[in-house]
Design a protein around this motif. Structure first.
Motif, PDB file in Angstrom:
ATOM      1  N   THR A  10       0.842  -1.200   0.000  1.00  0.00           N
ATOM      2  CA  THR A  10       0.000   0.000   0.000  1.00  0.00           C
ATOM      3  C   THR A  10       0.880   1.254   0.000  1.00  0.00           C
ATOM      4  O   THR A  10       2.071   1.193   0.313  1.00  0.00           O
ATOM      5  CB  THR A  10      -0.894   0.071   1.258  1.00  0.00           C
ATOM      6  N   GLY A  12       1.101   3.603   2.007  1.00  0.00           N
ATOM      7  CA  GLY A  12       1.706   3.931   3.300  1.00  0.00           C
ATOM      8  C   GLY A  12       3.106   3.356   3.474  1.00  0.00           C
ATOM      9  O   GLY A  12       3.910   3.874   4.255  1.00  0.00           O
ATOM     10  N   HIS A  13       3.420   2.269   2.767  1.00  0.00           N
ATOM     11  CA  HIS A  13       4.773   1.710   2.822  1.00  0.00           C
ATOM     12  C   HIS A  13       5.636   2.225   1.668  1.00  0.00           C
ATOM     13  O   HIS A  13       6.856   2.258   1.782  1.00  0.00           O
ATOM     14  CB  HIS A  13       4.724   0.175   2.725  1.00  0.00           C
ATOM     15  N   GLN A 123       6.428   2.607  10.172  1.00  0.00           N
ATOM     16  CA  GLN A 123       5.681   3.870  10.191  1.00  0.00           C
ATOM     17  C   GLN A 123       4.671   3.939  11.341  1.00  0.00           C
ATOM     18  O   GLN A 123       4.297   5.030  11.773  1.00  0.00           O
ATOM     19  CB  GLN A 123       4.891   4.032   8.882  1.00  0.00           C
ATOM     20  N   ASN A 124       4.206   2.780  11.794  1.00  0.00           N
ATOM     21  CA  ASN A 124       3.052   2.750  12.697  1.00  0.00           C
ATOM     22  C   ASN A 124       3.407   2.693  14.180  1.00  0.00           C
ATOM     23  O   ASN A 124       4.524   2.343  14.549  1.00  0.00           O
ATOM     24  CB  ASN A 124       2.192   1.529  12.366  1.00  0.00           C
ATOM     25  N   SER A 195      -4.567   5.384   0.894  1.00  0.00           N
ATOM     26  CA  SER A 195      -4.042   5.330  -0.476  1.00  0.00           C
ATOM     27  C   SER A 195      -4.983   4.603  -1.436  1.00  0.00           C
ATOM     28  O   SER A 195      -4.875   4.749  -2.639  1.00  0.00           O
ATOM     29  CB  SER A 195      -2.662   4.670  -0.489  1.00  0.00           C
ATOM     30  N   LEU A 250      -4.750  11.423  -6.122  1.00  0.00           N
ATOM     31  CA  LEU A 250      -3.898  12.608  -6.303  1.00  0.00           C
ATOM     32  C   LEU A 250      -2.444  12.168  -6.358  1.00  0.00           C
ATOM     33  O   LEU A 250      -1.952  11.565  -5.390  1.00  0.00           O
ATOM     34  CB  LEU A 250      -4.077  13.579  -5.131  1.00  0.00           C
ATOM     35  N   MET A 253      -0.089  14.906  -3.881  1.00  0.00           N
ATOM     36  CA  MET A 253      -0.644  15.093  -2.544  1.00  0.00           C
ATOM     37  C   MET A 253       0.084  16.172  -1.728  1.00  0.00           C
ATOM     38  O   MET A 253      -0.574  17.003  -1.082  1.00  0.00           O
ATOM     39  CB  MET A 253      -0.616  13.751  -1.822  1.00  0.00           C
ATOM     40  N   GLY A 268      -3.851   6.311   8.621  1.00  0.00           N
ATOM     41  CA  GLY A 268      -2.624   5.647   8.189  1.00  0.00           C
ATOM     42  C   GLY A 268      -1.427   6.473   8.651  1.00  0.00           C
ATOM     43  O   GLY A 268      -1.481   7.702   8.692  1.00  0.00           O
ATOM     44  N   ALA A 269      -0.343   5.777   9.011  1.00  0.00           N
ATOM     45  CA  ALA A 269       0.782   6.454   9.641  1.00  0.00           C
ATOM     46  C   ALA A 269       1.477   7.457   8.718  1.00  0.00           C
ATOM     47  O   ALA A 269       1.939   8.506   9.174  1.00  0.00           O
ATOM     48  CB  ALA A 269       1.785   5.408  10.116  1.00  0.00           C
ATOM     49  N   THR A 270       1.553   7.115   7.435  1.00  0.00           N
ATOM     50  CA  THR A 270       2.257   8.035   6.539  1.00  0.00           C
ATOM     51  C   THR A 270       1.434   9.297   6.319  1.00  0.00           C
ATOM     52  O   THR A 270       1.970  10.412   6.302  1.00  0.00           O
ATOM     53  CB  THR A 270       2.609   7.326   5.221  1.00  0.00           C
ATOM     54  N   SER A 271       0.137   9.140   6.188  1.00  0.00           N
ATOM     55  CA  SER A 271      -0.727  10.315   6.072  1.00  0.00           C
ATOM     56  C   SER A 271      -0.548  11.208   7.297  1.00  0.00           C
ATOM     57  O   SER A 271      -0.388  12.423   7.184  1.00  0.00           O
ATOM     58  CB  SER A 271      -2.195   9.897   5.972  1.00  0.00           C
ATOM     59  N   GLU A 274       2.486  13.267   7.289  1.00  0.00           N
ATOM     60  CA  GLU A 274       2.364  14.412   6.378  1.00  0.00           C
ATOM     61  C   GLU A 274       1.578  15.549   7.030  1.00  0.00           C
ATOM     62  O   GLU A 274       1.981  16.707   6.971  1.00  0.00           O
ATOM     63  CB  GLU A 274       1.669  13.973   5.083  1.00  0.00           C
ATOM     64  N   HIS A 294      -4.407  -0.716  14.779  1.00  0.00           N
ATOM     65  CA  HIS A 294      -3.305   0.247  14.959  1.00  0.00           C
ATOM     66  C   HIS A 294      -3.647   1.664  14.492  1.00  0.00           C
ATOM     67  O   HIS A 294      -3.091   2.636  14.979  1.00  0.00           O
ATOM     68  CB  HIS A 294      -2.007  -0.240  14.299  1.00  0.00           C
ATOM     69  N   GLN A 295      -4.614   1.774  13.549  1.00  0.00           N
ATOM     70  CA  GLN A 295      -4.931   3.143  13.086  1.00  0.00           C
ATOM     71  C   GLN A 295      -5.574   3.977  14.196  1.00  0.00           C
ATOM     72  O   GLN A 295      -5.333   5.179  14.282  1.00  0.00           O
ATOM     73  CB  GLN A 295      -5.845   3.098  11.864  1.00  0.00           C
TER      74      GLN A 295
END
Ligand SMILES: CC(=O)N[C@H]1[C@@H](OP(=O)(O)OP(=O)(O)OC[C@H]2O[C@@H](n3ccc(=O)[nH]c3=O)[C@H](O)[C@@H]2O)O[C@H](CO)[C@@H](O)[C@@H]1O
Length: 370
Positions: A10, A12-13, A123-124, A195, A250, A253, A268-271, A274, A294-295
């Motif tokens: 995904t 996020g990775h 990330q998480n 994503s 997008l 982003m 999500g951790a990457t979002s 950001e 985890h979210q």
């Protein structure tokens, strides 16, 4: 330096990996990268789009229950390790980094067995299976939430943050709103469901289109690629769109995040990395379908610091969605407070921190960043 990067499944990775590659390429253009993913994962599209050398191996994830599929997965893992060892011996990297997703399992494991310095990036706040497994073999585990420390061998853990934070923090404001057919004169809200998009969020947004038409703010609504056609039809049936633009995905982003006043999304951790890097107030609707929920833990880390609002999926209705958005966007004081709190949690220097960990491991002191 030659670096192999692997991560997939995904966005996020994948996005942290891409952000890391792009930022390092800008600072140290002589760094050579090779990305290893699967041909079926989103990474094969996203990485080749960036013209980064890409090789694929064949691998699938483990099922959590005991099944015959898992026997096949073990065999594929071993085959993946063999393929990865071959690629590693040919490319001769100084370092291998995995950013999560099952594809980096055999790649990073193979690197450790070939005595190549290796890192996993988690990330998480609660790690996935692959990174937990790999943490036994790698030299360092780079994390983004202090609370992830306890899941890994303590002496290997370094808090670096997420490279995507460094990338978005460096983005300048552009005319993206105009390009999307929106105005600079109204506050803007971005809505997306991670994503890949999220059906429950899409349903609530479609049911809110009529309300959005009456609002003094405008909405950029990202459906997720696979949901786009269906949502578009439903939106058309709901009447003329006002204050809302709908798009499947997008690719820019960071630019969009820089231009909006608030964001509604999964957690999500990457979002999250950001939003905090830029100080964008957020309404988080954690996916309840992820490992160890985890979210929600990711989201609560922000909510506790007043950097985000939380709306559980079980309470997601059009009314609640619009009410929460109004509470952020129409209250200038609250919006400012949330923005400042979010920014305090941001780690815009994540890429440098991660790169320094690599330099320490490879013993390349001269190139070490100040
Ligand atoms: C369902 C699932 O398992 N989700 C996981 C997955 O989420 P997911 O892949 O959704 O990951 P994140 O929300 O962390 O990141 C999404 C990334 O995609 C980007 N983006 C998204 C939409 C778009 O139109 N354009 C775009 O560029 C975002 O800016 C961000 O960089 O990986 C995350 C990071 O390990 C985990 O925290 C999530 O729990």
């Amino acid at each position: 330096m030659k670096i192999i990067v692997s991560g997939g499944g995904t966005g996020g990775h994948i996005y942290p990996a891409l952000a890391f590659i792009r930022t390092i390429k800008q600072k140290h253009p002589d760094t050579e990268f090779l990305y290893i993913g699967t041909s079926k994962g989103l990474e094969s599209k996203l990485v080749t789009r960036e013209e980064i050398p890409f090789k694929s191996i064949e691998i699938t994830g483990f099922k959590r229950s005991i099944s015959f599929e898992n026997v096949k997965t073990v065999l594929r893992f071993l085959k993946g390790v063999k393929e990865s060892r071959k690629i590693i011996r040919e490319f001769k990297p100084d370092m291998v980094i995995g950013t999560g997703g099952y594809v980096c399992g055999p790649v990073v494991y193979a690197a450790a067995k070939e005595n190549i310095p290796s890192i996993v990036h988690e990330q998480n706040s609660v790690p996935g299976l692959t990174n937990k497994f790999l943490s036994k073999y790698v030299d360092k585990v780079a994390i983004c939430f202090e609370s992830a420390t306890g899941f890994f061998p303590k002496e290997k853990v370094v808090l670096t943050g997420n490279p995507r934070a460094s990338e978005v923090a460096g983005i300048k404001k552009t005319d993206i709103l105009a390009r999307l057919g929106l105005t600079d004169l109204k506050p803007s809200v971005l809505i997306f469901g991670g994503s890949r998009g999220a059906r429950p969020i899409n349903e609530a947004v479609v049911a809110s289109l009529e309300s959005f038409a009456q609002k003094p703010y405008q909405v950029i609504y990202v459906t997720g690629d696979v949901h786009f056609d269906k949502v578009k039809k439903e939106a058309e049936a709901a009447g003329e769109l006002k204050n809302v633009v709908i798009t499947p995905f997008l690719h820019n982003m960071p630019e969009v995040l820089r231009s909006v006043d608030a964001v509604v999304s999964r957690a999500g951790a990457t979002s999250i990395a950001e939003f905090t890097a830029l100080g964008v107030p957020s309404l988080l609707i954690p996916s309840p379908y992820v490992t160890n929920n985890h979210q929600e833990k990711n989201a609560r880390a922000l909510v506790e610091k007043d950097a985000a609002s939380l709306l559980l999926e079980s309470e997601l209705t059009s009314e609640n969605l619009v009410r929460h958005i109004d509470q952020i966007v129409l209250d200038a004081e609250k919006k400012k407070r949330m923005s400042e709190s979010a920014k305090q949690l941001g780690m815009p220097d994540a890429t440098s921190r991660l790169y320094n960990v690599m330099l320490q491991l490879t013993g390349n002191r001269q190139a070490r960043e100040k």
